[in-house]
Each structure stands twice: as structure tokens, then as C-alpha cells.
Write a protein that holds these residues in place. Structure first.
Motif, PDB file in Angstrom:
ATOM      1  N   GLU A 279       0.671  -1.165  -0.020  1.00 19.95           N
ATOM      2  CA  GLU A 279       0.209   0.177   0.096  1.00 19.95           C
ATOM      3  C   GLU A 279       0.910   1.276   0.113  1.00 19.95           C
ATOM      4  O   GLU A 279       0.610   2.140  -0.828  1.00 19.95           O
ATOM      5  N   LEU A 280       1.924   1.199   0.951  1.00 23.70           N
ATOM      6  CA  LEU A 280       2.611   2.578   0.935  1.00 23.70           C
ATOM      7  C   LEU A 280       3.650   2.747  -0.336  1.00 23.70           C
ATOM      8  O   LEU A 280       3.634   4.003  -0.722  1.00 23.70           O
ATOM      9  N   ALA A 281       4.028   1.585  -1.066  1.00 23.98           N
ATOM     10  CA  ALA A 281       4.518   1.776  -2.530  1.00 23.98           C
ATOM     11  C   ALA A 281       3.700   2.295  -3.332  1.00 23.98           C
ATOM     12  O   ALA A 281       4.240   2.773  -4.647  1.00 23.98           O
ATOM     13  N   LYS A 282       2.504   2.232  -3.352  1.00 17.63           N
ATOM     14  CA  LYS A 282       1.535   3.072  -4.396  1.00 17.63           C
ATOM     15  C   LYS A 282       1.680   4.707  -4.319  1.00 17.63           C
ATOM     16  O   LYS A 282       1.275   5.394  -5.322  1.00 17.63           O
ATOM     17  N   PHE A 283       2.300   5.194  -3.303  1.00 19.85           N
ATOM     18  CA  PHE A 283       2.477   6.585  -3.139  1.00 19.85           C
ATOM     19  C   PHE A 283       3.881   6.996  -2.719  1.00 19.85           C
ATOM     20  O   PHE A 283       4.003   8.289  -2.701  1.00 19.85           O
TER      21      PHE A 283
ATOM     22  N   ALA B  71      -4.990  -0.586   3.945  1.00 23.77           N
ATOM     23  CA  ALA B  71      -5.823   0.267   3.269  1.00 23.77           C
ATOM     24  C   ALA B  71      -6.062   1.554   4.328  1.00 23.77           C
ATOM     25  O   ALA B  71      -5.982   2.618   3.944  1.00 23.77           O
ATOM     26  N   THR B  72      -6.261   1.127   5.333  1.00 20.65           N
ATOM     27  CA  THR B  72      -6.553   2.237   6.420  1.00 20.65           C
ATOM     28  C   THR B  72      -5.248   3.020   6.665  1.00 20.65           C
ATOM     29  O   THR B  72      -5.247   4.222   6.851  1.00 20.65           O
ATOM     30  N   ALA B  73      -4.230   2.365   6.889  1.00 21.47           N
ATOM     31  CA  ALA B  73      -2.837   3.058   6.965  1.00 21.47           C
ATOM     32  C   ALA B  73      -2.458   3.983   5.681  1.00 21.47           C
ATOM     33  O   ALA B  73      -2.084   5.181   6.111  1.00 21.47           O
ATOM     34  N   ARG B  74      -2.755   3.598   4.602  1.00 23.66           N
ATOM     35  CA  ARG B  74      -2.577   4.346   3.532  1.00 23.66           C
ATOM     36  C   ARG B  74      -3.673   5.612   3.764  1.00 23.66           C
ATOM     37  O   ARG B  74      -3.011   6.718   3.358  1.00 23.66           O
TER      38      ARG B  74
ATOM     39  N   ASP C 126      -9.925  -5.995  13.713  1.00 21.63           N
ATOM     40  CA  ASP C 126      -9.840  -6.892  12.594  1.00 21.63           C
ATOM     41  C   ASP C 126     -11.083  -7.230  11.755  1.00 21.63           C
ATOM     42  O   ASP C 126     -11.973  -8.277  12.075  1.00 21.63           O
ATOM     43  N   LEU C 127     -11.429  -6.477  10.856  1.00 20.15           N
ATOM     44  CA  LEU C 127     -12.708  -6.327  10.172  1.00 20.15           C
ATOM     45  C   LEU C 127     -12.419  -6.188   8.566  1.00 20.15           C
ATOM     46  O   LEU C 127     -11.269  -5.528   8.223  1.00 20.15           O
ATOM     47  N   PRO C 128     -13.221  -6.537   7.864  1.00 18.84           N
ATOM     48  CA  PRO C 128     -13.076  -6.312   6.448  1.00 18.84           C
ATOM     49  C   PRO C 128     -13.265  -4.485   6.627  1.00 18.84           C
ATOM     50  O   PRO C 128     -14.074  -3.888   7.097  1.00 18.84           O
ATOM     51  N   LEU C 129     -12.612  -4.069   5.477  1.00 18.94           N
ATOM     52  CA  LEU C 129     -12.685  -2.283   5.246  1.00 18.94           C
ATOM     53  C   LEU C 129     -14.145  -1.870   5.382  1.00 18.94           C
ATOM     54  O   LEU C 129     -14.365  -0.933   6.162  1.00 18.94           O
ATOM     55  N   GLU C 130     -14.924  -2.536   4.609  1.00 19.32           N
ATOM     56  CA  GLU C 130     -16.467  -2.011   4.693  1.00 19.32           C
ATOM     57  C   GLU C 130     -17.114  -1.998   6.144  1.00 19.32           C
ATOM     58  O   GLU C 130     -17.999  -1.411   6.049  1.00 19.32           O
ATOM     59  N   SER C 131     -16.557  -2.769   6.943  1.00 22.31           N
ATOM     60  CA  SER C 131     -17.252  -3.009   8.329  1.00 22.31           C
ATOM     61  C   SER C 131     -16.679  -2.147   9.250  1.00 22.31           C
ATOM     62  O   SER C 131     -17.147  -1.821  10.549  1.00 22.31           O
ATOM     63  N   VAL C 132     -15.552  -1.314   9.098  1.00 22.73           N
ATOM     64  CA  VAL C 132     -14.939  -0.672  10.131  1.00 22.73           C
ATOM     65  C   VAL C 132     -15.621   0.617  10.293  1.00 22.73           C
ATOM     66  O   VAL C 132     -16.261   1.305   8.981  1.00 22.73           O
TER      67      VAL C 132
END
Length: 249
Positions: free
Chosen positions: A22-26, A137-140, A164-170
Motif C-alpha cells: 500500500e505504501l509503495a503506491k505513493f 488500506a487504513t494505513a494508506r 480485525d474487520l473487512p474494510l467496509e465493516s470498519v
């Protein structure tokens, strides 16, 4: 942005790999991390033996030392250019409340702060899901905006815990304070093959100060917890009473 990425679970850990993607994307990412699991190493430095650094690939180095060793060596001699910030994680488990005193994940971030860089520690509060991709993804989401006009102050440490949840459940992200745990469970006594007694440190205690506003409460409610940390451990409120006590000696 150039990010120094470290952890306490080892350079090969699944959490670090997910975060690196994820970090390498930016950003440009350089990994300098322990050659094995060093969980619970806290802020320890190796002072009585030399450190050996092995280059794994073009931007990955393993160190036969603690997380603090990794960040210290990277910033003070290994890297040709100083990074813009230090990111530590994703830890395989919680770093809530009192955990920060023992955590190698938090210690790696703290060493970045000691050396003048902004730093973030990231942990996944593991249950059954192993949602490292969601945590990355949250870190990004937290780190990418720092490239713009609102960088993280250089004296800042953020301790981030992700449910420890899927992103859409946070449920969202909350600023929190550290709670604290009940005392640890008793040590587990056993015997080695030569029948000599050995002891395993028992599990951490459950949350005691875990009400609204704490990192424990945010996680239990499905939120990401972001706790700003400071290095100064002085109990400023106690200074006057200690001063009076000393005058009586």
C-alpha cells in the motif's frame, strides 16, 4: 516521500508485506526490519555485540537486532539519504494501553521520533479474520495525505490500532487515549527435556480502564484507534508533592 518501514515481527511478516504494497503506491519504501520475531523487545538497543545487516533485495534489509536497532542503524548510517518518516507494522496483534511499554512495534516508531522524524506505529487487533489488507488500506488513508500541505509534525508519534474487520465493516477512525489492562495472567510453569523448570510469560490481562475515549473502547466498537504518544514520562502533577517530601529528608 521516502518511508522507512520496520516492525517487530520480522522482515518476512505478512503484516509488513501488506503495508509495503500500500505504501509503495505513493511513496518510496525501504524496509529495515529484524531477521526474526522480536516482539516485546521494547526500546532495547544492542550494545554488547555488533549488528549484522543482510540485504534481502534492492530495498529490503534484515538486521540481527531489535526493532530499535533497525531504525537506529537505518537512519544513522545504513541509508544514503534520511527518510521523511518512519512507519512500523503492521503488528500481528494489539498494541493497546500498557502494551506500548513492551511493544517493539511502538519502539521502532519511537526511535524514529528520537532521531527527529515523524513516526506511526500500526497494529491489527487480531481475532479470526486476519484482515491485513484492510489494515494496510487504513494505513494508506492516514499516511498518504501527509505528502501534501499538512505533514505530520516531526515530534509526533501516532499509535494506530485497527480492528480485525473487512474494510467496509470498519465504523470510522477515532482519536483516543491509552487505556490500561488488568495485571497479566500468571506465568505458565513447565519442564524442559532435562526436567529443569521453565516458565512462559502468561497472556496479557483484559482491559481494565477500557471505557469511552480509550483505545480499547474504540476497537471494541469497530473503530480504528489513533492515539498520539509523547516520550516525556515525567509525572508533572506529582512534582510539587515529591518536592515537599524531599524537603523533609
Amino acid at each position: 516521500m521516502h518511508i522507512l518501514l520496520s516492525n517487530d515481527d520480522g522482515y518476512f511478516s505478512v503484516g509488513l508485506a501488506a503495508l509495503r504494497v500500500e505504501l509503495a503506491k505513493f511513496a518510496t519504501v525501504t524496509v529495515v526490519a529484524p531477521d526474526r520475531n522480536r516482539s516485546g523487545a521494547s526500546n532495547s538497543l544492542t550494545l554488547d555485540s555488533p549488528l549484522r545487516v543482510q540485504q534481502i533485495d534492492a530495498n529490503t534489509y534484515s538486521v540481527n537486532g531489535t526493532p530499535t536497532d533497525c531504525v537506529h542503524v537505518a537512519i544513522t548510517g545504513l541509508l544514503d539519504a534520511e527518510p521523511d518518516m518512519v512507519v512500523s507494522g503492521i503488528n500481528q496483534g494489539a498494541n493497546l494501553g500498557d502494551d506500548v511499554l513492551y511493544s517493539g512495534t511502538v519502539a521502532a516508531a519511537m526511535e524514529g521520533r528520537f532521531l527527529g522524524l515523524p513516526a506511526i506505529a500500526l497494529s491489527l487487533v487480531l481475532k479470526d479474520g486476519g484482515n491485513y489488507i484492510a489494515a494496510a488500506a487504513t494505513a494508506r488513508r492516514l499516511i498518504e495525505p501527509l505528502i501534501g500541505d499538512r505533514p505530520l509534525p516531526r515530534d509526533t508519534i501516532l499509535n494506530v490500532n485497527v480492528p480485525d474487520l473487512p474494510l467496509e465493516s470498519v465504523q470510522g477512525i477515532k482519536t483516543t487515549r491509552l487505556g490500561f489492562r488488568h495485571k497479566s495472567e500468571p506465568v505458565i510453569k513447565a519442564r524442559d527435556p532435562k526436567q529443569q523448570p521453565i516458565y512462559w510469560v502468561g497472556p496479557a490481562g483484559a482491559g481494565q480502564d477500557a471505557g469511552p475515549g480509550t483505545d480499547f473502547h474504540a476497537i471494541e466498537s469497530g473503530y480504528v484507534s489513533v492515539t498520539p504518544l509523547k516520550v516525556d514520562l515525567t509525572d508533572h502533577r506529582a512534582m510539587a508533592s515529591i518536592d515537599e517530601w524531599l524537603k523533609q529528608l
